[in-house]
Scaffold this motif. Sequence first.
Motif, PDB file in Angstrom:
ATOM      1  N   ASP A 149       0.815  -1.216   0.000  1.00 11.43           N
ATOM      2  CA  ASP A 149       0.000   0.000   0.000  1.00 11.43           C
ATOM      3  C   ASP A 149       0.848   1.265   0.000  1.00 11.43           C
ATOM      4  O   ASP A 149       0.370   2.342   0.346  1.00 11.43           O
ATOM      5  CB  ASP A 149      -0.950  -0.007   1.203  1.00 11.43           C
ATOM      6  N   LYS A 150       2.102   1.124  -0.377  1.00  7.25           N
ATOM      7  CA  LYS A 150       3.035   2.251  -0.413  1.00  7.25           C
ATOM      8  C   LYS A 150       3.316   2.650  -1.855  1.00  7.25           C
ATOM      9  O   LYS A 150       2.958   1.958  -2.792  1.00  7.25           O
ATOM     10  CB  LYS A 150       4.356   1.867   0.274  1.00  7.25           C
ATOM     11  N   ILE A 151       3.996   3.776  -2.018  1.00 11.27           N
ATOM     12  CA  ILE A 151       4.377   4.255  -3.350  1.00 11.27           C
ATOM     13  C   ILE A 151       5.871   3.991  -3.548  1.00 11.27           C
ATOM     14  O   ILE A 151       6.702   4.447  -2.763  1.00 11.27           O
ATOM     15  CB  ILE A 151       4.078   5.762  -3.519  1.00 11.27           C
ATOM     16  N   ILE A 152       6.176   3.244  -4.601  1.00 12.76           N
ATOM     17  CA  ILE A 152       7.563   2.953  -4.956  1.00 12.76           C
ATOM     18  C   ILE A 152       8.029   4.033  -5.934  1.00 12.76           C
ATOM     19  O   ILE A 152       7.403   4.259  -6.962  1.00 12.76           O
ATOM     20  CB  ILE A 152       7.684   1.571  -5.628  1.00 12.76           C
ATOM     21  N   TRP A 153       9.149   4.673  -5.590  1.00 11.43           N
ATOM     22  CA  TRP A 153       9.750   5.653  -6.491  1.00 11.43           C
ATOM     23  C   TRP A 153      10.926   4.983  -7.193  1.00 11.43           C
ATOM     24  O   TRP A 153      11.861   4.503  -6.538  1.00 11.43           O
ATOM     25  CB  TRP A 153      10.205   6.880  -5.718  1.00 11.43           C
ATOM     26  N   CYS A 154      10.889   4.951  -8.504  1.00 19.11           N
ATOM     27  CA  CYS A 154      11.991   4.465  -9.328  1.00 19.11           C
ATOM     28  C   CYS A 154      12.638   5.700  -9.965  1.00 19.11           C
ATOM     29  O   CYS A 154      12.206   6.153 -11.029  1.00 19.11           O
ATOM     30  CB  CYS A 154      11.465   3.492 -10.385  1.00 19.11           C
ATOM     31  N   PRO A 155      13.653   6.284  -9.327  1.00 18.50           N
ATOM     32  CA  PRO A 155      14.165   7.599  -9.734  1.00 18.50           C
ATOM     33  C   PRO A 155      15.101   7.628 -10.930  1.00 18.50           C
ATOM     34  O   PRO A 155      15.491   8.705 -11.372  1.00 18.50           O
ATOM     35  CB  PRO A 155      14.889   8.085  -8.480  1.00 18.50           C
ATOM     36  N   PHE A 156      15.470   6.465 -11.443  1.00 18.56           N
ATOM     37  CA  PHE A 156      16.399   6.426 -12.579  1.00 18.56           C
ATOM     38  C   PHE A 156      15.767   5.666 -13.745  1.00 18.56           C
ATOM     39  O   PHE A 156      16.452   5.052 -14.539  1.00 18.56           O
ATOM     40  CB  PHE A 156      17.706   5.740 -12.159  1.00 18.56           C
ATOM     41  N   TRP A 178       5.973   9.562  -2.021  1.00 16.23           N
ATOM     42  CA  TRP A 178       6.640   8.282  -2.241  1.00 16.23           C
ATOM     43  C   TRP A 178       7.053   7.713  -0.890  1.00 16.23           C
ATOM     44  O   TRP A 178       7.177   8.439   0.096  1.00 16.23           O
ATOM     45  CB  TRP A 178       7.831   8.414  -3.178  1.00 16.23           C
ATOM     46  N   ASP A 179       7.278   6.398  -0.847  1.00 16.61           N
ATOM     47  CA  ASP A 179       7.602   5.734   0.419  1.00 16.61           C
ATOM     48  C   ASP A 179       8.894   4.927   0.394  1.00 16.61           C
ATOM     49  O   ASP A 179       9.526   4.745   1.430  1.00 16.61           O
ATOM     50  CB  ASP A 179       6.452   4.794   0.813  1.00 16.61           C
ATOM     51  N   VAL A 180       9.273   4.413  -0.757  1.00 15.77           N
ATOM     52  CA  VAL A 180      10.473   3.577  -0.865  1.00 15.77           C
ATOM     53  C   VAL A 180      11.087   3.793  -2.243  1.00 15.77           C
ATOM     54  O   VAL A 180      10.377   3.933  -3.232  1.00 15.77           O
ATOM     55  CB  VAL A 180      10.136   2.076  -0.626  1.00 15.77           C
ATOM     56  N   ILE A 181      12.421   3.823  -2.287  1.00 14.54           N
ATOM     57  CA  ILE A 181      13.152   3.934  -3.556  1.00 14.54           C
ATOM     58  C   ILE A 181      13.634   2.547  -3.952  1.00 14.54           C
ATOM     59  O   ILE A 181      14.230   1.838  -3.143  1.00 14.54           O
ATOM     60  CB  ILE A 181      14.383   4.857  -3.417  1.00 14.54           C
ATOM     61  N   ILE A 182      13.384   2.195  -5.215  1.00 16.05           N
ATOM     62  CA  ILE A 182      13.929   0.953  -5.777  1.00 16.05           C
ATOM     63  C   ILE A 182      14.371   1.254  -7.203  1.00 16.05           C
ATOM     64  O   ILE A 182      13.587   1.758  -7.995  1.00 16.05           O
ATOM     65  CB  ILE A 182      12.884  -0.182  -5.788  1.00 16.05           C
ATOM     66  N   SER A 183      15.640   0.935  -7.517  1.00 12.01           N
ATOM     67  CA  SER A 183      16.115   1.212  -8.866  1.00 12.01           C
ATOM     68  C   SER A 183      17.518   0.671  -9.084  1.00 12.01           C
ATOM     69  O   SER A 183      18.162   0.153  -8.163  1.00 12.01           O
ATOM     70  CB  SER A 183      16.111   2.725  -9.125  1.00 12.01           C
ATOM     71  N   ASN A 184      17.979   0.836 -10.307  1.00  6.56           N
ATOM     72  CA  ASN A 184      19.353   0.577 -10.704  1.00  6.56           C
ATOM     73  C   ASN A 184      19.949   1.935 -11.073  1.00  6.56           C
ATOM     74  O   ASN A 184      19.762   2.414 -12.189  1.00  6.56           O
ATOM     75  CB  ASN A 184      19.377  -0.379 -11.905  1.00  6.56           C
TER      76      ASN A 184
END
Length: 178
Positions: A35-42, A79-85
């Motif tokens: 129920d959170k927002i994933i931020w993929c910043p790249f 946003w709540d969590v960052i996930i990315s490469n």
Amino acid sequence: MTNEFLFTSKGKNDECYTHRYGVEPLLEFLPPFKDKIIWCPFDTEESEFVKVFREYGYNVVNSHIDYGQNFYNYEPENWDVIISNPPFTNKTDIFKRAISFNKPFCLLMTLTWLNDRAPKLLFRNIGMQLLMFEDRMDFKNQSQAKPINFCAAYFCRDFLPNQIEIRDFKNFNQRRLL
């Protein structure tokens, strides 16, 4: 943003894209973020992170420097969590910025970074978590005809249930097919 983040030239291998098989193992750890927002910043809309997370019903907001959204000075409203490469150039500055938000993150990075002093200093007081794999990971690179591969891991904060998790891509794909 202050000038504490140093900007150096872009590396020639900064646009290395993660294959779907490198993103799917994260699904095991995502239920607490349902129920959170994933931020993929790249990530563009074509990113496997964005596509896989949305396919599995996660709320994703993505941003990319090509959209004028530089990670060093752009942040989505919610946003709540960052996930990315992230790009591997300026990795220390990227992790400083991620840590500065004081929120969970999961960022893919080469394991050779552990040979440097920076990750030890950055994670000293917040607890480094690592999601490692038994095999090397291949990456797609626009500027090279053949894939690049190396040992990579997700460097995390407040994301994994344990400090170190180790997975095998083959076992994950077999479990998914059952």
